[in-house]
Design a protein around this motif. Structure first.
Motif, PDB file in Angstrom:
ATOM      1  N   PHE A  21      -1.831  -1.007  -1.085  1.00 36.15           N
ATOM      2  CA  PHE A  21      -1.251  -2.332  -0.928  1.00 36.15           C
ATOM      3  C   PHE A  21      -2.335  -3.388  -1.131  1.00 36.15           C
ATOM      4  O   PHE A  21      -3.531  -3.084  -1.116  1.00 36.15           O
ATOM      5  N   GLN A  22      -1.916  -4.641  -1.284  1.00 29.53           N
ATOM      6  CA  GLN A  22      -2.886  -5.711  -1.522  1.00 29.53           C
ATOM      7  C   GLN A  22      -2.453  -6.982  -0.805  1.00 29.53           C
ATOM      8  O   GLN A  22      -1.275  -7.322  -0.750  1.00 29.53           O
ATOM      9  N   GLY A  23      -3.439  -7.679  -0.241  1.00 29.33           N
ATOM     10  CA  GLY A  23      -3.168  -8.922   0.462  1.00 29.33           C
ATOM     11  C   GLY A  23      -4.124 -10.025   0.058  1.00 29.33           C
ATOM     12  O   GLY A  23      -5.173  -9.769  -0.550  1.00 29.33           O
ATOM     13  N   VAL A  24      -3.769 -11.264   0.416  1.00 33.05           N
ATOM     14  CA  VAL A  24      -4.616 -12.427   0.156  1.00 33.05           C
ATOM     15  C   VAL A  24      -5.061 -13.001   1.492  1.00 33.05           C
ATOM     16  O   VAL A  24      -4.623 -12.562   2.552  1.00 33.05           O
ATOM     17  N   ASN A  44       0.232  -3.926   8.949  1.00 30.48           N
ATOM     18  CA  ASN A  44       1.351  -4.033   8.017  1.00 30.48           C
ATOM     19  C   ASN A  44       1.336  -2.879   7.023  1.00 30.48           C
ATOM     20  O   ASN A  44       2.368  -2.256   6.748  1.00 30.48           O
ATOM     21  N   ALA A  45       0.146  -2.560   6.491  1.00 29.85           N
ATOM     22  CA  ALA A  45       0.019  -1.454   5.533  1.00 29.85           C
ATOM     23  C   ALA A  45       0.388  -0.133   6.174  1.00 29.85           C
ATOM     24  O   ALA A  45       1.123   0.684   5.586  1.00 29.85           O
ATOM     25  N   ASP A  74      -7.722  -4.964  -0.847  1.00 31.62           N
ATOM     26  CA  ASP A  74      -6.969  -3.751  -1.136  1.00 31.62           C
ATOM     27  C   ASP A  74      -6.925  -2.881   0.111  1.00 31.62           C
ATOM     28  O   ASP A  74      -7.949  -2.638   0.761  1.00 31.62           O
ATOM     29  N   PHE A  75      -5.735  -2.394   0.442  1.00 27.97           N
ATOM     30  CA  PHE A  75      -5.528  -1.545   1.610  1.00 27.97           C
ATOM     31  C   PHE A  75      -5.017  -0.181   1.157  1.00 27.97           C
ATOM     32  O   PHE A  75      -3.993  -0.097   0.474  1.00 27.97           O
ATOM     33  N   SER A  76      -5.739   0.855   1.540  1.00 32.36           N
ATOM     34  CA  SER A  76      -5.359   2.221   1.206  1.00 32.36           C
ATOM     35  C   SER A  76      -5.042   2.968   2.495  1.00 32.36           C
ATOM     36  O   SER A  76      -5.853   2.995   3.422  1.00 32.36           O
ATOM     37  N   VAL A  77      -3.849   3.580   2.571  1.00 28.47           N
ATOM     38  CA  VAL A  77      -3.394   4.249   3.784  1.00 28.47           C
ATOM     39  C   VAL A  77      -3.409   5.766   3.605  1.00 28.47           C
ATOM     40  O   VAL A  77      -2.843   6.291   2.644  1.00 28.47           O
ATOM     41  N   ASN A  78      -4.071   6.428   4.541  1.00 27.97           N
ATOM     42  CA  ASN A  78      -4.081   7.887   4.589  1.00 27.97           C
ATOM     43  C   ASN A  78      -3.126   8.335   5.686  1.00 27.97           C
ATOM     44  O   ASN A  78      -3.321   8.014   6.859  1.00 27.97           O
ATOM     45  N   GLU A  79      -2.087   9.077   5.319  1.00 29.79           N
ATOM     46  CA  GLU A  79      -1.115   9.576   6.291  1.00 29.79           C
ATOM     47  C   GLU A  79      -1.686  10.828   6.943  1.00 29.79           C
ATOM     48  O   GLU A  79      -1.451  11.951   6.503  1.00 29.79           O
ATOM     49  N   VAL A  80      -2.448  10.631   8.012  1.00 27.62           N
ATOM     50  CA  VAL A  80      -3.212  11.710   8.631  1.00 27.62           C
ATOM     51  C   VAL A  80      -2.303  12.780   9.229  1.00 27.62           C
ATOM     52  O   VAL A  80      -2.499  13.983   9.020  1.00 27.62           O
ATOM     53  N   SER A  94     -10.730  -2.853   1.360  1.00 32.20           N
ATOM     54  CA  SER A  94     -11.894  -3.023   0.483  1.00 32.20           C
ATOM     55  C   SER A  94     -11.707  -4.231  -0.427  1.00 32.20           C
ATOM     56  O   SER A  94     -10.587  -4.680  -0.678  1.00 32.20           O
ATOM     57  N   GLN A  95     -12.826  -4.742  -0.906  1.00 30.51           N
ATOM     58  CA  GLN A  95     -12.847  -5.807  -1.899  1.00 30.51           C
ATOM     59  C   GLN A  95     -13.832  -5.420  -2.991  1.00 30.51           C
ATOM     60  O   GLN A  95     -14.965  -5.003  -2.694  1.00 30.51           O
TER      61      GLN A  95
END
Length: 291
Positions: A21-24, A44-45, A74-80, A94-95
């Protein structure tokens, strides 16, 4: 940013693909991204990957680098894990390919059980008897230090009313606690609990680290101290609404090694304990350069 809807728009992320996902960003007066914004966007992510109606009950986060206001996050989600009762997610923000923030969040299915909580301090002044940040700016803006005036001039969707008002012109050490009433400036209609938690996460990063300066206020202030959130934890207990003032009751047990620690309880106005927060942050005295 003045309304609840504008805040919701800020926290709502764009879906890139599965788990990404991506945010500002929008400033709250700092030259860097506000920590509460990254926290709430990461929640939210994580929520976007929860499909079994489980509700966030705790989060633990580390701020790794200052965020750039002008670069998308940038938001990266790991479904643990998705267990029988709990779901765990790990979120990396991350940016430009560089990690700036990590979050671990746990979600719980609805269950019933034993119930108790600590009591809210009912002897505190009520919001109607206090000045808001907006009113302080209107009444005292001409005599406030430049850095304080600039901070108060930033438009926010939340109104804050501190119980213990710090006089920036009177340098004296203060007790290690702070109580702040807060309320959304515009109504939040028909919001589900997940949305309300994201907004509360955003608000939770306001005021908490500042409390760690209070016992050192005779010599330390925002103008001569480098302040930054290092980690942030939060536990959610009960459903709530934003239709009235809420109380953020903060205490700071420790400051040492250029770090300050504070913890807070968030209550509804009728005394219901909604959440607890803990944060450690950088609190580094700035040393003047000599010729």
């Amino acid at each position: 940013m003045k309304s609840s809807n504008e805040l919701l728009d800020l926290l709502e992320l764009k879906t890139i693909d599965a788990g990404n996902f991506q945010g500002v960003s929008k400033t709250i007066g700092s030259p860097h991204v506000f920590g509460g914004q990254v926290l709430a966007q990461a929640v939210n992510a994580a929520y976007k990957t929860i499909t079994n109606q489980r509700i966030l009950h705790s989060l633990h986060a580390y701020f790794l680098e200052a965020g750039d206001l002008n670069v998308p996050i940038d938001f990266s989600v790991n479904e643990v894990r998705d267990g029988g009762s709990f779901s765990t997610r790990r979120v990396l923000a991350s940016q430009n390919g560089k990690a700036i923030f990590i979050l671990a969040a746990s979600f719980h299915k609805e269950e019933s059980g034993h119930d108790h909580q600590i009591e809210m301090n009912t002897s505190l002044k009520q919001p109607e008897d206090l000045l808001s940040w907006t009113e302080m700016l209107q009444q005292f803006g001409s005599v406030l230090p430049k850095i304080t005036k600039h901070f108060l001039e930033i438009e926010r969707p939340i109104e804050f009313k501190p119980v213990e008002v710090v006089n920036p012109l009177k340098q004296e050490n203060l007790p290690p606690y702070s109580n702040i009433w807060f309320k959304l400036k515009t109504p939040l209609l028909n919001a589900d609990l997940a949305t309300k938690q994201q907004i509360l996460t955003y608000i939770s990063d306001y005021n908490i680290l500042a409390a760690a300066l209070l016992p050192h206020a005779s010599k330390a202030h925002f103008g001569n101290t480098q302040m930054a959130s290092l980690d942030h934890s939060m536990w959610f207990f009960r459903d709530f609404d934003y239709d009235d003032w809420m109380l953020y009751s903060i205490e700071t047990p420790n400051a040492s090694s250029a770090r300050g620690f504070a913890k807070g309880n968030i209550f509804s106005r009728d005394g219901k304990l909604i959440a607890c927060v803990a944060q450690e942050g950088l609190m580094r005295p700035m040393v003047k350069k000599t010729e």
